[in-house]
Motif scaffolding. Sequence first.
Motif, PDB file in Angstrom:
ATOM      1  N   MET A  98       0.790  -1.227   0.000  1.00 44.96           N
ATOM      2  CA  MET A  98       0.000   0.000   0.000  1.00 44.96           C
ATOM      3  C   MET A  98       0.827   1.285   0.000  1.00 44.96           C
ATOM      4  O   MET A  98       0.276   2.372  -0.111  1.00 44.96           O
ATOM      5  CB  MET A  98      -0.939   0.022   1.224  1.00 44.96           C
ATOM      6  CG  MET A  98      -1.760  -1.234   1.406  1.00 44.96           C
ATOM      7  SD  MET A  98      -2.966  -1.471   0.106  1.00 44.96           S
ATOM      8  CE  MET A  98      -3.459  -3.187   0.377  1.00 44.96           C
ATOM      9  N   PHE A  99       2.153   1.185   0.153  1.00 45.34           N
ATOM     10  CA  PHE A  99       2.971   2.393   0.167  1.00 45.34           C
ATOM     11  C   PHE A  99       4.354   2.062  -0.384  1.00 45.34           C
ATOM     12  O   PHE A  99       4.732   0.889  -0.490  1.00 45.34           O
ATOM     13  CB  PHE A  99       3.064   2.991   1.584  1.00 45.34           C
ATOM     14  CG  PHE A  99       3.567   2.034   2.630  1.00 45.34           C
ATOM     15  CD1 PHE A  99       4.929   1.856   2.851  1.00 45.34           C
ATOM     16  CD2 PHE A  99       2.677   1.305   3.411  1.00 45.34           C
ATOM     17  CE1 PHE A  99       5.390   0.987   3.816  1.00 45.34           C
ATOM     18  CE2 PHE A  99       3.127   0.426   4.382  1.00 45.34           C
ATOM     19  CZ  PHE A  99       4.490   0.263   4.586  1.00 45.34           C
ATOM     20  N   PRO A 100       5.149   3.070  -0.785  1.00 39.41           N
ATOM     21  CA  PRO A 100       6.464   2.813  -1.379  1.00 39.41           C
ATOM     22  C   PRO A 100       7.360   1.982  -0.473  1.00 39.41           C
ATOM     23  O   PRO A 100       7.459   2.238   0.736  1.00 39.41           O
ATOM     24  CB  PRO A 100       7.034   4.221  -1.588  1.00 39.41           C
ATOM     25  CG  PRO A 100       5.840   5.097  -1.705  1.00 39.41           C
ATOM     26  CD  PRO A 100       4.820   4.511  -0.776  1.00 39.41           C
ATOM     27  N   ALA A 101       8.039   1.004  -1.060  1.00 44.07           N
ATOM     28  CA  ALA A 101       8.845   0.060  -0.282  1.00 44.07           C
ATOM     29  C   ALA A 101       9.939   0.753   0.517  1.00 44.07           C
ATOM     30  O   ALA A 101      10.266   0.334   1.633  1.00 44.07           O
ATOM     31  CB  ALA A 101       9.453  -0.986  -1.216  1.00 44.07           C
ATOM     32  N   LYS A 102      10.526   1.818  -0.027  1.00 42.79           N
ATOM     33  CA  LYS A 102      11.648   2.475   0.638  1.00 42.79           C
ATOM     34  C   LYS A 102      11.236   3.241   1.896  1.00 42.79           C
ATOM     35  O   LYS A 102      12.099   3.684   2.661  1.00 42.79           O
ATOM     36  CB  LYS A 102      12.337   3.431  -0.339  1.00 42.79           C
ATOM     37  CG  LYS A 102      13.118   2.749  -1.449  1.00 42.79           C
ATOM     38  CD  LYS A 102      14.386   2.096  -0.920  1.00 42.79           C
ATOM     39  CE  LYS A 102      15.195   1.492  -2.049  1.00 42.79           C
ATOM     40  NZ  LYS A 102      16.467   0.916  -1.582  1.00 42.79           N
ATOM     41  N   LEU A 103       9.933   3.386   2.119  1.00 43.09           N
ATOM     42  CA  LEU A 103       9.500   3.991   3.384  1.00 43.09           C
ATOM     43  C   LEU A 103       9.846   3.088   4.563  1.00 43.09           C
ATOM     44  O   LEU A 103      10.111   3.566   5.661  1.00 43.09           O
ATOM     45  CB  LEU A 103       7.992   4.240   3.361  1.00 43.09           C
ATOM     46  CG  LEU A 103       7.495   5.581   2.819  1.00 43.09           C
ATOM     47  CD1 LEU A 103       5.990   5.638   2.874  1.00 43.09           C
ATOM     48  CD2 LEU A 103       8.092   6.737   3.596  1.00 43.09           C
ATOM     49  N   ARG A 104       9.847   1.788   4.324  1.00 48.97           N
ATOM     50  CA  ARG A 104      10.189   0.851   5.393  1.00 48.97           C
ATOM     51  C   ARG A 104      11.649   1.060   5.771  1.00 48.97           C
ATOM     52  O   ARG A 104      12.530   1.092   4.931  1.00 48.97           O
ATOM     53  CB  ARG A 104       9.963  -0.589   4.941  1.00 48.97           C
ATOM     54  CG  ARG A 104       8.519  -0.881   4.606  1.00 48.97           C
ATOM     55  CD  ARG A 104       8.343  -2.299   4.072  1.00 48.97           C
ATOM     56  NE  ARG A 104       8.855  -3.305   4.977  1.00 48.97           N
ATOM     57  CZ  ARG A 104       9.756  -4.223   4.647  1.00 48.97           C
ATOM     58  NH1 ARG A 104      10.252  -4.254   3.421  1.00 48.97           N
ATOM     59  NH2 ARG A 104      10.161  -5.102   5.529  1.00 48.97           N
ATOM     60  N   GLY A 105      11.891   1.228   7.056  1.00 45.94           N
ATOM     61  CA  GLY A 105      13.251   1.482   7.508  1.00 45.94           C
ATOM     62  C   GLY A 105      13.695   2.910   7.265  1.00 45.94           C
ATOM     63  O   GLY A 105      14.880   3.237   7.417  1.00 45.94           O
ATOM     64  N   GLU A 106      12.739   3.780   6.888  1.00 45.97           N
ATOM     65  CA  GLU A 106      13.039   5.201   6.644  1.00 45.97           C
ATOM     66  C   GLU A 106      14.225   5.358   5.693  1.00 45.97           C
ATOM     67  O   GLU A 106      15.141   6.145   5.912  1.00 45.97           O
ATOM     68  CB  GLU A 106      13.306   5.913   7.967  1.00 45.97           C
ATOM     69  CG  GLU A 106      12.122   5.863   8.923  1.00 45.97           C
ATOM     70  CD  GLU A 106      12.417   6.515  10.251  1.00 45.97           C
ATOM     71  OE1 GLU A 106      12.209   7.742  10.366  1.00 45.97           O
ATOM     72  OE2 GLU A 106      12.861   5.807  11.168  1.00 45.97           O
ATOM     73  N   ARG A 107      14.163   4.599   4.574  1.00 52.14           N
ATOM     74  CA  ARG A 107      15.266   4.613   3.611  1.00 52.14           C
ATOM     75  C   ARG A 107      15.104   5.669   2.535  1.00 52.14           C
ATOM     76  O   ARG A 107      15.941   5.761   1.631  1.00 52.14           O
ATOM     77  CB  ARG A 107      15.394   3.230   2.969  1.00 52.14           C
ATOM     78  CG  ARG A 107      15.827   2.140   3.936  1.00 52.14           C
ATOM     79  CD  ARG A 107      15.734   0.775   3.280  1.00 52.14           C
ATOM     80  NE  ARG A 107      14.343   0.385   3.065  1.00 52.14           N
ATOM     81  CZ  ARG A 107      13.976  -0.651   2.318  1.00 52.14           C
ATOM     82  NH1 ARG A 107      14.903  -1.372   1.695  1.00 52.14           N
ATOM     83  NH2 ARG A 107      12.698  -0.967   2.180  1.00 52.14           N
ATOM     84  N   ILE A 108      14.063   6.468   2.601  1.00 50.60           N
ATOM     85  CA  ILE A 108      13.872   7.526   1.617  1.00 50.60           C
ATOM     86  C   ILE A 108      13.198   8.712   2.275  1.00 50.60           C
ATOM     87  O   ILE A 108      12.385   8.558   3.189  1.00 50.60           O
ATOM     88  CB  ILE A 108      13.035   7.021   0.420  1.00 50.60           C
ATOM     89  CG1 ILE A 108      13.160   7.975  -0.752  1.00 50.60           C
ATOM     90  CG2 ILE A 108      11.564   6.827   0.804  1.00 50.60           C
ATOM     91  CD1 ILE A 108      12.675   7.396  -2.055  1.00 50.60           C
ATOM     92  N   ARG A 109      13.587   9.885   1.814  1.00 49.82           N
ATOM     93  CA  ARG A 109      13.042  11.124   2.349  1.00 49.82           C
ATOM     94  C   ARG A 109      12.759  12.082   1.197  1.00 49.82           C
ATOM     95  O   ARG A 109      13.249  11.883   0.081  1.00 49.82           O
ATOM     96  CB  ARG A 109      14.040  11.760   3.331  1.00 49.82           C
ATOM     97  CG  ARG A 109      14.321  10.899   4.561  1.00 49.82           C
ATOM     98  CD  ARG A 109      15.336  11.589   5.471  1.00 49.82           C
ATOM     99  NE  ARG A 109      15.690  10.744   6.604  1.00 49.82           N
ATOM    100  CZ  ARG A 109      14.984  10.652   7.716  1.00 49.82           C
ATOM    101  NH1 ARG A 109      13.882  11.385   7.838  1.00 49.82           N
ATOM    102  NH2 ARG A 109      15.355   9.869   8.704  1.00 49.82           N
ATOM    103  N   PRO A 110      12.026  13.146   1.467  1.00 53.16           N
ATOM    104  CA  PRO A 110      11.813  14.138   0.412  1.00 53.16           C
ATOM    105  C   PRO A 110      13.139  14.706  -0.079  1.00 53.16           C
ATOM    106  O   PRO A 110      14.088  14.875   0.695  1.00 53.16           O
ATOM    107  CB  PRO A 110      10.962  15.210   1.106  1.00 53.16           C
ATOM    108  CG  PRO A 110      10.266  14.482   2.209  1.00 53.16           C
ATOM    109  CD  PRO A 110      11.230  13.444   2.683  1.00 53.16           C
TER     110      PRO A 110
END
Length: 737
Positions: A98-110
């Motif tokens: 349901m959401f971008p994979a890189k959000l897991r583990g806070e691996r991506i930011r704006p």
Amino acid sequence: MEVIVDIAHSSVDKIFDYELPGGMSAQAGSRILVPFGRTQVEGIVLAVKQETALSPEKIRAVQRVIDEQPVVTQDQILLAKYMCAKYHATMAFCLRLMFPAKLRGERIRPKLIRVAEVVSREKLAEEEKKCYTKEGVVRAKNRLATICKLKESGKMPTALLDAPSVRYLRDSGAVAIQEEQEYREPYAKLAAEKKQIELNQEQRNAVEQIGRAVEQGDKQVFLLHGVTGSGKTEVYIACVRRALELGKSAIVLVPEIALTPQMLGEFSRNFPGEIAVFHSGLSDGERFDEWRRLRQGQAHIILGARSAIFMPAEHLGLIILDEEHEASYKAENFPPYHAAEVAKMRAAINQASVVLASATPLIEDYAKTELGIYQLVELPHRVAGRKMPPILLVDMKKEFLRGNRGMLSLALQREMAGVLERGEQGILFLNRRGYASSVICPSCGHARMCSHCDVPLKYHKSDGQLHCHYCGRVFPLEAQCPDCGEPFYKLSGAGTERIQEEVRRIFPGARVLRMDFDTTRKKNAYQEIFQAFRQGEADFLIGTQMISRGLDFPGVTLAAVLAADTMLTTGDYRQEERTFSMIEQVGGRAGRARPGKVVVQTYNPEHYAIGFAARHDYKGFYRQEIQFRKNTLRPPFSRMFRMVFVHGDEKKAEKVCQKAENLLKGVLEKYKSDIILFVAKPAPVAKLEGKARYHILLKVRTGKSTAAIQQALWEVWESVRKDGPLVSFDVDPYDVN
């Protein structure tokens, strides 16, 4: 609060209660960091509650709230629960969709960029004067250029300006430098000119029926059956516009990434800035930013391939599946969902309508319209009174007897010559890439096979090597046969690369492009080839499935299917349907703006699928095919189930397959009168990427016991998947290899 920990394992697939310490706040759908065992893991809040049945000493406290705003909506949480029940997947696994994979583990930011903004136009004007001598000669060219840019725009990224000049202007107080978020736009260069849409009566009727359901919040499923060139895209746009006028959002799916730019171009003409694009071809940053635009309410139309069906949509009112017959809507990996099934789940949750659209609908879906399950909407004519292109069947057996050993029949060559003379365009379809589909030793008959997969290697002339189209490994083309040592080899079966060579040999002056997996590997390569052909930079486009559907080229007057029989020998119960669809879809690329013609090369011109396609007669094909399936108990008059057992050790894969077979024999004994086929054996592709593969194939009559049989299969799957091999389970599989 009720929490699902982000561990996709069945042993922890349950709700855990955690305490939210004072000073913290979290909403349902937010991610939190929680203690779990001896470590810390991410979790998603399903619900916030004040009481729990657990004793206080068993309640552990949340360590940190990761998100101020939820990353999944309540609708998405409910959708994940539906999917868990249907596909027996864990809640954590379904929520990850349901959401971008890189959000897991806070691996991506704006993405943050430095921006220079004018804060004092008076000081900027003073600094501009200093750039000139008393005589009016420019003495600070870079600074003057920077000032002129900032005067015009007021604000610009510092990366586009002269760095020393920006620092000087900052120190003078004329500008300020700050960090701002920048959205990564996947199709920023896609230009879309506005175009007025005028619907004909058939299109208006379709929009009226679908629009009424969207307005009333009717959970209706429509099957939009429109011939190629009938203006289905214009109907989509009108229906989406109606949804937006009602304050609702919409999802539009295309069967593969390659079709996204064209559909996006059409929608961007009408809804600039309203569209968020999702598919696996985007970078992680692009997917993240498109998702953020949706969550922040900046976009209300979701457009993309299969995975876009999971994206957040506030007040969802309409879901459209373009080319609904395509197999790519079925997921190959676990969970084996079909985008249409998930669309119907979302429609039920949101009181939304679903439109399944195609010129060649799935037989099962058309049958549902006759049963009243789906509502049929038809566009039986092409727009502007254009005629369907005539189809010429070429019997390749006769070509062979005439001495023509090439892949282009004499009739096709004549048509291609006419295209060149008139300055028109043609497309040639062959669903095999590479130069040759197999390399065989003429002495001993040995076929070069992949060492990791049980499949023949394909020869690619572009690099002179053998390629495995399953695992992607590349092998050298050895001069000697590895079995008998003879210094010979024979190339068998042509691919798109070889067709391109043959076209250039027969028509030396022709401009030829090729569109297949090999030529579109690089990002935006598909879009570049598409635009080049659309703008008339090539005479012929040769390609695989990606050119067979959805594309609209006004200059194309000739479409050719080079090997119409390839899908009639797959052994799949859909082979006749896929053959009909392939011919009709490829033929539909011709004659969309001016009269055209279709050439179909076949060794079996008498086959009913080819014959009905030659007459553009879907309903005639449907009537014969549905009767054939009824007589042979094929879907929808039966259901198929498949388990696949994969392991590096063949004996272990076989052992678990046998265990599942024995368990099934026991639980299915009382349903034996409904079982048509039950086999357990090595899979047709017995080895893939170095791992052995066994499978169980079960075919049962459609009836009252079908649900009970499926539940029994799920229970056996749950039992054996803990024994080592990877065990997958699929209902009505699209691929039985």
